[in-house]
Design a protein around this motif. Structure first.
Motif, PDB file in Angstrom:
ATOM      1  N   MET A  41      41.763  50.124  34.070  1.00 49.05           N
ATOM      2  CA  MET A  41      42.659  49.015  33.727  1.00 49.05           C
ATOM      3  C   MET A  41      42.147  48.229  32.518  1.00 49.05           C
ATOM      4  N   LEU A  42      40.838  47.968  32.478  1.00 54.34           N
ATOM      5  CA  LEU A  42      40.283  47.075  31.467  1.00 54.34           C
ATOM      6  C   LEU A  42      39.762  47.796  30.230  1.00 54.34           C
ATOM      7  N   GLY A  43      39.342  49.052  30.390  1.00 57.06           N
ATOM      8  CA  GLY A  43      38.885  49.833  29.244  1.00 57.06           C
ATOM      9  C   GLY A  43      37.535  49.436  28.692  1.00 57.06           C
ATOM     10  N   ASP A  44      36.765  48.669  29.420  1.00 59.03           N
ATOM     11  CA  ASP A  44      35.465  48.211  28.944  1.00 59.03           C
ATOM     12  C   ASP A  44      34.486  48.227  30.108  1.00 59.03           C
ATOM     13  N   ARG A  45      33.374  48.904  29.937  1.00 55.88           N
ATOM     14  CA  ARG A  45      32.400  49.074  31.019  1.00 55.88           C
ATOM     15  C   ARG A  45      31.860  47.735  31.523  1.00 55.88           C
ATOM     16  N   GLY A  46      31.462  46.864  30.621  1.00 54.74           N
ATOM     17  CA  GLY A  46      30.909  45.564  31.020  1.00 54.74           C
ATOM     18  C   GLY A  46      31.923  44.730  31.784  1.00 54.74           C
ATOM     19  N   GLU A  47      33.138  44.699  31.274  1.00 57.98           N
ATOM     20  CA  GLU A  47      34.192  43.950  31.969  1.00 57.98           C
ATOM     21  C   GLU A  47      34.489  44.542  33.333  1.00 57.98           C
ATOM     22  N   ALA A  48      34.469  45.869  33.415  1.00 53.79           N
ATOM     23  CA  ALA A  48      34.738  46.529  34.688  1.00 53.79           C
ATOM     24  C   ALA A  48      33.640  46.207  35.698  1.00 53.79           C
ATOM     25  N   ALA A  52      34.290  44.216  39.121  1.00 52.91           N
ATOM     26  CA  ALA A  52      33.922  44.765  40.432  1.00 52.91           C
ATOM     27  C   ALA A  52      33.145  43.735  41.242  1.00 52.91           C
ATOM     28  N   GLN A  53      32.237  43.024  40.599  1.00 53.45           N
ATOM     29  CA  GLN A  53      31.499  41.980  41.307  1.00 53.45           C
ATOM     30  C   GLN A  53      32.437  40.879  41.782  1.00 53.45           C
ATOM     31  N   ASP A  54      33.336  40.445  40.897  1.00 52.44           N
ATOM     32  CA  ASP A  54      34.298  39.403  41.268  1.00 52.44           C
ATOM     33  C   ASP A  54      35.191  39.867  42.414  1.00 52.44           C
ATOM     34  N   ILE A  55      35.568  41.122  42.377  1.00 55.86           N
ATOM     35  CA  ILE A  55      36.436  41.683  43.419  1.00 55.86           C
ATOM     36  C   ILE A  55      35.745  41.623  44.771  1.00 55.86           C
ATOM     37  N   PHE A  56      34.495  42.038  44.821  1.00 62.41           N
ATOM     38  CA  PHE A  56      33.801  42.036  46.108  1.00 62.41           C
ATOM     39  C   PHE A  56      33.500  40.617  46.594  1.00 62.41           C
ATOM     40  N   VAL A  57      33.360  39.675  45.686  1.00 61.42           N
ATOM     41  CA  VAL A  57      33.238  38.273  46.114  1.00 61.42           C
ATOM     42  C   VAL A  57      34.543  37.837  46.776  1.00 61.42           C
ATOM     43  N   LYS A  58      35.675  38.168  46.141  1.00 63.59           N
ATOM     44  CA  LYS A  58      36.981  37.826  46.727  1.00 63.59           C
ATOM     45  C   LYS A  58      37.170  38.516  48.080  1.00 63.59           C
ATOM     46  N   VAL A  59      36.775  39.764  48.165  1.00 62.08           N
ATOM     47  CA  VAL A  59      36.905  40.511  49.418  1.00 62.08           C
ATOM     48  C   VAL A  59      36.057  39.840  50.499  1.00 62.08           C
ATOM     49  N   ILE A  79      43.749  43.902  45.497  1.00 56.85           N
ATOM     50  CA  ILE A  79      42.887  42.856  44.939  1.00 56.85           C
ATOM     51  C   ILE A  79      42.344  43.308  43.584  1.00 56.85           C
ATOM     52  N   THR A  80      41.931  44.553  43.488  1.00 62.97           N
ATOM     53  CA  THR A  80      41.392  45.094  42.241  1.00 62.97           C
ATOM     54  C   THR A  80      42.436  45.049  41.128  1.00 62.97           C
ATOM     55  N   SER A  81      43.630  45.539  41.412  1.00 66.93           N
ATOM     56  CA  SER A  81      44.693  45.529  40.399  1.00 66.93           C
ATOM     57  C   SER A  81      45.040  44.110  39.971  1.00 66.93           C
ATOM     58  N   ASN A  82      45.182  43.214  40.933  1.00 64.27           N
ATOM     59  CA  ASN A  82      45.558  41.840  40.603  1.00 64.27           C
ATOM     60  C   ASN A  82      44.494  41.140  39.765  1.00 64.27           C
ATOM     61  N   LEU A  83      43.225  41.326  40.124  1.00 63.09           N
ATOM     62  CA  LEU A  83      42.171  40.693  39.351  1.00 63.09           C
ATOM     63  C   LEU A  83      42.118  41.262  37.933  1.00 63.09           C
ATOM     64  N   CYS A  84      42.292  42.567  37.807  1.00 60.37           N
ATOM     65  CA  CYS A  84      42.292  43.180  36.473  1.00 60.37           C
ATOM     66  C   CYS A  84      43.475  42.695  35.634  1.00 60.37           C
ATOM     67  N   LYS A  85      44.634  42.565  36.258  1.00 58.87           N
ATOM     68  CA  LYS A  85      45.791  42.031  35.529  1.00 58.87           C
ATOM     69  C   LYS A  85      45.508  40.613  35.045  1.00 58.87           C
ATOM     70  N   ASP A  86      44.884  39.807  35.891  1.00 64.63           N
ATOM     71  CA  ASP A  86      44.531  38.443  35.485  1.00 64.63           C
ATOM     72  C   ASP A  86      43.564  38.461  34.301  1.00 64.63           C
ATOM     73  N   LYS A  87      42.581  39.346  34.355  1.00 59.46           N
ATOM     74  CA  LYS A  87      41.622  39.446  33.243  1.00 59.46           C
ATOM     75  C   LYS A  87      42.312  39.888  31.952  1.00 59.46           C
ATOM     76  N   LEU A  88      43.272  40.801  32.068  1.00 60.89           N
ATOM     77  CA  LEU A  88      44.000  41.235  30.883  1.00 60.89           C
ATOM     78  C   LEU A  88      44.856  40.101  30.311  1.00 60.89           C
ATOM     79  N   LYS A  93      45.201  35.954  25.902  1.00 57.69           N
ATOM     80  CA  LYS A  93      45.275  34.552  25.471  1.00 57.69           C
ATOM     81  C   LYS A  93      44.114  34.149  24.576  1.00 57.69           C
ATOM     82  N   GLN A  94      43.004  34.872  24.667  1.00 66.89           N
ATOM     83  CA  GLN A  94      41.833  34.518  23.872  1.00 66.89           C
ATOM     84  C   GLN A  94      42.068  34.833  22.401  1.00 66.89           C
ATOM     85  N   VAL A  95      41.448  34.038  21.567  1.00 66.54           N
ATOM     86  CA  VAL A  95      41.521  34.291  20.133  1.00 66.54           C
ATOM     87  C   VAL A  95      40.614  35.459  19.813  1.00 66.54           C
ATOM     88  N   GLU A  96      41.165  36.447  19.089  1.00 68.39           N
ATOM     89  CA  GLU A  96      40.360  37.612  18.732  1.00 68.39           C
ATOM     90  C   GLU A  96      39.370  37.229  17.639  1.00 68.39           C
TER      91      GLU A  96
END
Length: 178
Positions: A41-48, A52-59, A79-88, A93-96
């Motif tokens: 979903m995110l395409g970036d190892r660090g973000e993924a 994953a850590q955030d997901i397991f905290v939510k779980v 939960i994984t899909s929703n959190l990734c969508k939020d991150k995307l 919204k962030q300035v590149e």
């Protein structure tokens, strides 16, 4: 997709009751699928990894509310899909900036590293909805009915999005080969 057997159901039930060892067993068993889905979903190892850590905290915080242990995997992937969508959404919204890494990391669709890299680049060009459906069906192995339940969209929409995602991916892929 049935991934919860009786032994796993017992672990889930113990985790629901606050057993941290049982929760650790769940993390160990499902960290791979969660990470792979987040990476797709995110395409970036660090973000993924962060996701994953955030997901397991939510779980961990919400597992006591899980009513059906047999639905654990679908619940976890939702939960994984929703959190990734939020991150995307946050990313959009962030300035590149120029110093942001443009590293595209492979998903697990091919054993060939060059092909994986090309496929990851193609996946990141899909819409979030198309990417999610494609990953849930073709990578994670969910059936149409399960995806409909997981995403809250009608099964016909799941089928049409999957078809459109595959067509879009084919166009992106063919465009890159020229």
């Amino acid at each position: 997709m049935k991934v919860v057997d009786e032994q796993l159901r017992q672990v889930i039930m113990r985790a629901r009751q606050g057993d941290q060892t049982a929760f650790g067993q769940l993390v160990n068993r499902f960290k791979g699928p969660v990470y792979r889905h987040a990476l797709g979903m995110l395409g970036d190892r660090g973000e993924a990894e962060d996701a994953a850590q955030d997901i397991f905290v939510k779980v961990y915080q919400a597992i006591g509310k899980l009513e059906d242990a047999y639905a654990f995997y679908s619940w976890l992937m939702r939960i994984t899909s929703n959190l990734c969508k939020d991150k995307l959404k946050q990313r959009a919204k962030q300035v590149e900036t120029d110093d942001m890494p443009d590293e595209r990391l492979p998903d697990l669709l091919s054993p060939d590293p060059v092909l994986r890299l090309s496929m990851q680049e193609a996946l990141t060009q899909l819409s979030v909805d198309h990417r999610e459906i494609l990953l849930l069906h073709d990578v994670q192995g969910f059936r149409y009915e399960e995806i409909a339940e997981l995403t809250g969209i009608p099964m016909g929409t799941v089928k049409s999005r999957l078809f459109s995602a595959r067509m879009s991916l084919r166009k992106i892929w063919n465009k890159g080969e020229r």
